[in-house]
Scaffold this active site. Structure first.
Site, PDB file in Angstrom:
ATOM      1  N   ARG A  91     158.371  43.632  71.538  1.00  0.00           N
ATOM      2  CA  ARG A  91     159.142  42.819  70.596  1.00  0.00           C
ATOM      3  C   ARG A  91     160.331  43.581  70.028  1.00  0.00           C
ATOM      4  O   ARG A  91     161.451  43.056  69.987  1.00  0.00           O
ATOM      5  CB  ARG A  91     158.252  42.300  69.461  1.00  0.00           C
ATOM      6  CG  ARG A  91     157.232  41.273  69.946  1.00  0.00           C
ATOM      7  CD  ARG A  91     156.303  40.833  68.845  1.00  0.00           C
ATOM      8  NE  ARG A  91     155.561  41.999  68.354  1.00  0.00           N
ATOM      9  CZ  ARG A  91     154.976  42.086  67.172  1.00  0.00           C
ATOM     10  NH1 ARG A  91     155.046  41.076  66.332  1.00  0.00           N
ATOM     11  NH2 ARG A  91     154.314  43.156  66.821  1.00  0.00           N
TER      12      ARG A  91
ATOM     13  N   ASN B 293     154.432  37.776  69.383  1.00  0.00           N
ATOM     14  CA  ASN B 293     153.205  37.852  70.172  1.00  0.00           C
ATOM     15  C   ASN B 293     152.436  36.553  70.009  1.00  0.00           C
ATOM     16  O   ASN B 293     152.395  35.983  68.915  1.00  0.00           O
ATOM     17  CB  ASN B 293     152.320  39.005  69.699  1.00  0.00           C
ATOM     18  CG  ASN B 293     152.840  40.357  70.118  1.00  0.00           C
ATOM     19  OD1 ASN B 293     153.630  40.484  71.043  1.00  0.00           O
ATOM     20  ND2 ASN B 293     152.395  41.396  69.432  1.00  0.00           N
TER      21      ASN B 293
END
Length: 87
Positions: free
Chosen positions: A17, A35
């Site tokens: 990320r 996520n």
């Protein structure tokens, strides 16, 4: 243009990320990355076509410790976001 992306493989717990956020900001793309409970990473990318394609290229590879097995890309409506966030 805007794209919704789902990335599968070993993509959680490998700095995916934060690396995506860096790639997007460098390319001038806004949106978000998060996520998902099923182990995938989902992202929304918005920006000029060439910039979005640049970030999609990153998502197909991921950071060094990731192992991307599939990337699903879907065209979606532009939301008009102003930054790129990790959710």
């Amino acid at each position: 243009m805007a794209r919704r992306v789902t990335v599968q493989g070993r993509v959680q717990g490998v700095y995916f990320r934060d690396s995506t956020q860096q790639a997007a900001r460098s390319a001038g793309v806004v949106g978000w990355v998060r996520n998902e409970p099923d182990g995938t990473v989902q992202a929304y990318l918005e920006g000029p076509p060439e910039a979005v394609e640049q970030v999609l290229g990153f998502l197909r590879e991921g950071p060094g410790d990731a192992s991307v097995t599939d990337v699903d890309v879907r065209a979606v409506a532009v939301e008009g976001l102003r930054d790129f966030a990790v959710r």
